[in-house]
Scaffold this motif. Structure first.
Motif, PDB file in Angstrom:
ATOM      1  N   VAL A   1       0.764  -1.153  -0.094  1.00 30.27           N
ATOM      2  CA  VAL A   1       0.073   0.115  -0.128  1.00 30.27           C
ATOM      3  C   VAL A   1       0.905   1.103   0.129  1.00 30.27           C
ATOM      4  O   VAL A   1       0.565   2.206  -0.823  1.00 30.27           O
ATOM      5  N   ALA A   2       1.953   1.192   0.813  1.00 35.21           N
ATOM      6  CA  ALA A   2       2.833   2.402   0.968  1.00 35.21           C
ATOM      7  C   ALA A   2       3.672   2.612  -0.679  1.00 35.21           C
ATOM      8  O   ALA A   2       3.558   3.954  -0.565  1.00 35.21           O
ATOM      9  N   ILE A   3       3.925   1.454  -0.949  1.00 39.58           N
ATOM     10  CA  ILE A   3       4.585   1.892  -2.498  1.00 39.58           C
ATOM     11  C   ILE A   3       3.526   2.267  -3.225  1.00 39.58           C
ATOM     12  O   ILE A   3       3.942   3.127  -4.055  1.00 39.58           O
ATOM     13  N   ALA A   4       2.338   1.887  -3.246  1.00 43.04           N
ATOM     14  CA  ALA A   4       1.250   2.327  -4.295  1.00 43.04           C
ATOM     15  C   ALA A   4       1.080   3.980  -3.915  1.00 43.04           C
ATOM     16  O   ALA A   4       0.867   4.621  -4.886  1.00 43.04           O
ATOM     17  N   ARG A   5       0.986   4.044  -2.837  1.00 42.55           N
ATOM     18  CA  ARG A   5       1.037   5.530  -2.482  1.00 42.55           C
ATOM     19  C   ARG A   5       2.021   6.588  -3.012  1.00 42.55           C
ATOM     20  O   ARG A   5       2.047   7.474  -3.303  1.00 42.55           O
ATOM     21  N   GLY A   6       3.180   5.872  -2.824  1.00 40.39           N
ATOM     22  CA  GLY A   6       4.588   6.429  -3.434  1.00 40.39           C
ATOM     23  C   GLY A   6       4.321   6.938  -4.992  1.00 40.39           C
ATOM     24  O   GLY A   6       5.107   7.805  -5.475  1.00 40.39           O
ATOM     25  N   PHE A   7       3.604   5.883  -5.644  1.00 43.24           N
ATOM     26  CA  PHE A   7       3.351   6.118  -7.071  1.00 43.24           C
ATOM     27  C   PHE A   7       2.280   6.918  -7.372  1.00 43.24           C
ATOM     28  O   PHE A   7       2.070   7.376  -8.208  1.00 43.24           O
ATOM     29  N   CYS A   8       1.421   7.309  -6.398  1.00 41.46           N
ATOM     30  CA  CYS A   8       0.097   7.874  -6.553  1.00 41.46           C
ATOM     31  C   CYS A   8       0.093   9.375  -7.213  1.00 41.46           C
ATOM     32  O   CYS A   8      -0.467   9.610  -8.051  1.00 41.46           O
ATOM     33  N   GLN A   9       1.069   9.963  -6.865  1.00 38.67           N
ATOM     34  CA  GLN A   9       1.414  11.626  -7.523  1.00 38.67           C
ATOM     35  C   GLN A   9       2.055  11.338  -8.950  1.00 38.67           C
ATOM     36  O   GLN A   9       2.572  12.426  -9.724  1.00 38.67           O
ATOM     37  N   ASP A  10       2.535  10.251  -9.284  1.00 41.56           N
ATOM     38  CA  ASP A  10       3.426   9.806 -10.343  1.00 41.56           C
ATOM     39  C   ASP A  10       4.681  10.873 -10.497  1.00 41.56           C
ATOM     40  O   ASP A  10       4.804  11.501 -11.276  1.00 41.56           O
ATOM     41  N   PRO A  11       5.306  10.740  -9.384  1.00 40.06           N
ATOM     42  CA  PRO A  11       6.387  11.473  -9.278  1.00 40.06           C
ATOM     43  C   PRO A  11       7.531  11.049 -10.097  1.00 40.06           C
ATOM     44  O   PRO A  11       7.655   9.847 -10.235  1.00 40.06           O
ATOM     45  N   PRO A  12       8.474  11.931 -10.786  1.00 43.81           N
ATOM     46  CA  PRO A  12       9.504  11.257 -11.666  1.00 43.81           C
ATOM     47  C   PRO A  12      10.517  10.588 -10.767  1.00 43.81           C
ATOM     48  O   PRO A  12      11.338   9.790 -11.376  1.00 43.81           O
ATOM     49  N   VAL A  13      10.578  11.028  -9.505  1.00 43.66           N
ATOM     50  CA  VAL A  13      11.694  10.426  -8.733  1.00 43.66           C
ATOM     51  C   VAL A  13      10.922   9.696  -7.308  1.00 43.66           C
ATOM     52  O   VAL A  13      10.056  10.269  -6.911  1.00 43.66           O
ATOM     53  N   LEU A  14      11.456   8.637  -7.154  1.00 42.22           N
ATOM     54  CA  LEU A  14      10.928   7.871  -5.974  1.00 42.22           C
ATOM     55  C   LEU A  14      12.330   7.462  -4.721  1.00 42.22           C
ATOM     56  O   LEU A  14      13.193   6.991  -5.415  1.00 42.22           O
ATOM     57  N   LEU A  15      11.601   8.136  -3.693  1.00 49.23           N
ATOM     58  CA  LEU A  15      13.011   7.906  -2.679  1.00 49.23           C
ATOM     59  C   LEU A  15      12.402   6.824  -1.633  1.00 49.23           C
ATOM     60  O   LEU A  15      11.349   6.884  -1.120  1.00 49.23           O
ATOM     61  N   MET A  16      13.187   5.927  -1.624  1.00 51.04           N
ATOM     62  CA  MET A  16      12.787   4.657  -0.714  1.00 51.04           C
ATOM     63  C   MET A  16      13.984   4.423   0.382  1.00 51.04           C
ATOM     64  O   MET A  16      14.698   4.154   0.262  1.00 51.04           O
ATOM     65  N   ASP A  17      13.349   4.434   1.705  1.00 48.58           N
ATOM     66  CA  ASP A  17      14.023   4.289   2.924  1.00 48.58           C
ATOM     67  C   ASP A  17      13.822   2.959   3.585  1.00 48.58           C
ATOM     68  O   ASP A  17      13.170   2.803   4.303  1.00 48.58           O
ATOM     69  N   GLU A  18      14.611   2.130   3.106  1.00 50.79           N
ATOM     70  CA  GLU A  18      14.645   0.789   3.613  1.00 50.79           C
ATOM     71  C   GLU A  18      13.355   0.234   3.598  1.00 50.79           C
ATOM     72  O   GLU A  18      12.877  -0.104   4.695  1.00 50.79           O
ATOM     73  N   PRO A  19      12.618   0.262   2.438  1.00 49.10           N
ATOM     74  CA  PRO A  19      11.199   0.022   2.509  1.00 49.10           C
ATOM     75  C   PRO A  19      10.828  -1.480   2.926  1.00 49.10           C
ATOM     76  O   PRO A  19       9.753  -1.553   3.343  1.00 49.10           O
ATOM     77  N   PHE A  20      11.749  -2.405   2.776  1.00 46.15           N
ATOM     78  CA  PHE A  20      11.599  -3.905   2.891  1.00 46.15           C
ATOM     79  C   PHE A  20      12.188  -4.187   4.253  1.00 46.15           C
ATOM     80  O   PHE A  20      12.109  -5.494   4.575  1.00 46.15           O
ATOM     81  N   ALA A  21      12.768  -3.370   5.156  1.00 48.78           N
ATOM     82  CA  ALA A  21      13.666  -3.886   6.221  1.00 48.78           C
ATOM     83  C   ALA A  21      12.791  -4.609   7.390  1.00 48.78           C
ATOM     84  O   ALA A  21      13.225  -5.544   7.870  1.00 48.78           O
ATOM     85  N   ALA A  22      11.356  -4.196   7.476  1.00 45.65           N
ATOM     86  CA  ALA A  22      10.870  -4.780   8.443  1.00 45.65           C
ATOM     87  C   ALA A  22      10.001  -6.017   8.048  1.00 45.65           C
ATOM     88  O   ALA A  22       9.465  -6.513   8.815  1.00 45.65           O
TER      89      ALA A  22
END
Lengths: 271, 254
Positions: free
Chosen positions: A162-183
């Motif tokens: 869900v968080a990744i989908a939200r990251g794509f939601c505004q269709d930004p050209p750049v996606l910054l991911m901070d240890e998204p799978f660490a947990a």
């Protein structure tokens, strides 16, 4: 179903083509603690070409997450600057920069659909429009049918989707991911990594991916930037010249192992 | 399966209530307790209906209800406002939060004589004392609610360009509401205790005034009937707020 995430964005002009998607210039960061001043980052210079998938690794406490927060405009560096597509970043700019955090950071009182649509709601996009888009994105991350579940009804892996989908939601050209799978557990991490690559392959955003997983870094990235221990400095930039699409079999190859070894030996000397 | 379990729980609860009244009745009838001090429920329960039908008693009840509601309506925004100010301003919080914790620990009843000197013995004094009773737990609950707003959600909202107002309406409001309602519920319990106690201490009207009169003139059936009515009143207030709290905080219970 095909989803054209690029349609709402303007076609990149010739100028933005050869301009770096992200440019970090001379970032040095200090902060005060009870026991005095800490130098967290020293003279970081980094430029990321559009559409690249770049990893950021380093010993814990090296400031890689802080650096990402500076790229996101959430933390102001003591010295230096960040520019995205040539324009300086001084505060959060969600239409240019999507951020996915380590904790899924979902609003617990909202459904999955409303969580994905949240950035659009903040911008005043009408409900029908933003929820239609959020629905497509949930489909894209494999959560069709979970639109109206609340976060406490979702597993850890689903929340991160869900968080990744939200990251794509505004269709930004750049996606910054901070240890998204660490947990997440190993299996979920691998599966989500593959899904991320599949989505990325289709939409070719510029991704900066902070991780402490070296296998993950080599598997996902075009290039891995290795930071030193505190104060964080750029130790090396390692080109990951494995062909795409990446497959799990590649992990067993000698070349994959060598790349991983190369990064590990750099970090180990720091720890 | 589920329905059957629910029925069994309901049955157990009904038996407990019935058992309680039977024990009470038995104790009184069999002389285990002095029936002059503990009148049996068969005497007390009809008295409840009698009192509720009596216009004179209803006037007293209505005075108390108005005092409670007005005190609640004053205490809620005041307590939440002070709590927000203490939580949002590091300076105010550090300077004054300790006082609220100190005064919260002191039994408020010791201040009642001061309230009589300040406000007399009428309606206004009861309301003021009710507000005073309710305020501290509400201030402390509100300040705690602000502190409980998850940082990660604030950061998320900021990363997505939320304005200050949006951060309040989207994050703070939703995260804090169940905790504030909990504070309000506890505050109302203190409020009820305070108002009835102030009425019992000295007053011309109200439930508490009836209680002390009945107690002093040894009218036990009326006293016990009044206690049941006051209990019902408190339970209604408490359960209403608890229902609101559950609705606002449905996301908190997995």
């Amino acid at each position: 179903m095909s989803l054209d995430l690029a349609e709402s964005r303007q076609a990149p002009s010739a100028m933005t083509q050869d301009q770096p998607a992200i440019e970090v210039r001379g970032i040095t960061h200090r902060y005060q603690t009870g026991r005095g001043e800490v130098l967290a980052l020293r003279d970081i210079n980094l430029s990321v070409a559009p559409g690249r998938f770049v990893g950021l690794v380093g010993p814990s406490g090296c400031g890689k997450s802080s650096l990402l927060m500076m790229m996101a405009g959430l933390v102001r560096p003591s010295e230096g600057s960040v520019a995205v597509a040539g324009a300086p970043v001084t505060r959060p700019a969600p239409e240019r920069l999507g951020v996915v955090f380590q904790e899924a950071s979902l609003l617990p009182w909202r459904t999955a659909l409303e969580n994905v649509a949240f950035p659009l709601k903040l911008r005043g996009v009408p409900r029908a429009e933003r929820e239609a888009r959020a629905g497509q994105l949930l489909h894209l991350v494999g959560l069709k049918g979970f639109e109206h579940r609340h976060p406490h009804e979702l597993s850890g892996g689903m929340k991160q989707r869900v968080a990744i989908a939200r990251g794509f939601c505004q269709d930004p050209p750049v996606l910054l991911m901070d240890e998204p799978f660490a947990a997440l557990d190993e299996q979920t991490r691998m599966t989500l990594g593959d899904e991320l690559l599949r989505i990325w392959d289709r939409h070719r955003k510029t991704v900066v991916f902070v991780t402490h997983g070296l296998t993950e870094a080599v598997y996902l990235c075009d290039e891995v930037v290795v930071l030193s221990g505190r104060p964080g400095e750029v130790l090396a930039r390692i080109e990951i010249d494995l062909p795409r699409p990446r497959t799990w079999e590649m992990m067993a190859t000698e070349h994959f192992g060598r790349l991983r070894e190369q990064i590990w030996s750099l970090i180990r000397r720091q720890a | 399966m589920r329905a059957a379990r629910d029925r069994r729980v309901l049955l157990a609860q009904a038996s407990a209530v019935l058992g309680f009244f039977l024990l009470w009745e038995g104790a009184s009838r069999l002389g285990l307790a002095d029936p002059r001090l503990l009148p049996p429920p068969t005497l007390v329960l009809p008295k409840v209906a009698e009192l509720l039908a009596d216009a004179g008693f209803r006037r007293h009840l209505w005075v108390t209800v108005r005092e409670l509601l007005l005190a609640g309506v004053i205490a809620a925004p005041l307590g939440v406002g002070i709590g927000l100010a203490l939580a949002e301003s590091p300076y105010l919080g550090r300077a004054f939060k300790p006082f609220f914790h100190f005064v919260a620990a002191v039994p408020k009843s010791v201040f009642l004589p001061v309230f009589i000197l300040l406000f007399g013995i009428g309606f206004g004094q009861k309301v003021a004392f009710g507000v005073f009773q309710a305020l501290f737990v509400l201030v402390i609950a509100t300040a705690a609610a602000v502190a409980a707003v998850p940082d990660e959600l604030l950061r998320l909202a900021r990363a997505n360009g939320a304005t200050r107002w949006q951060i309040w309406t989207e994050i703070h409001w939703n995260a804090m509401l169940p905790l504030i309602l909990e504070g309000l519920r506890l505050g109302m319990i203190f409020n009820i205790a305070g108002v009835i106690f102030a009425e019992m201490y000295v007053s011309r009207a109200g439930l508490g005034q009836r209680f002390s009169t009945w107690g002093e003139s040894f009218r036990m059936p009326e006293l016990f009937a009044g206690v049941l009515i006051a209990a019902a009143l408190s339970i209604i207030v408490n359960e209403t707020l608890r229902a609101l709290e559950r609705r606002a905080g449905a996301w908190r219970t997995p």
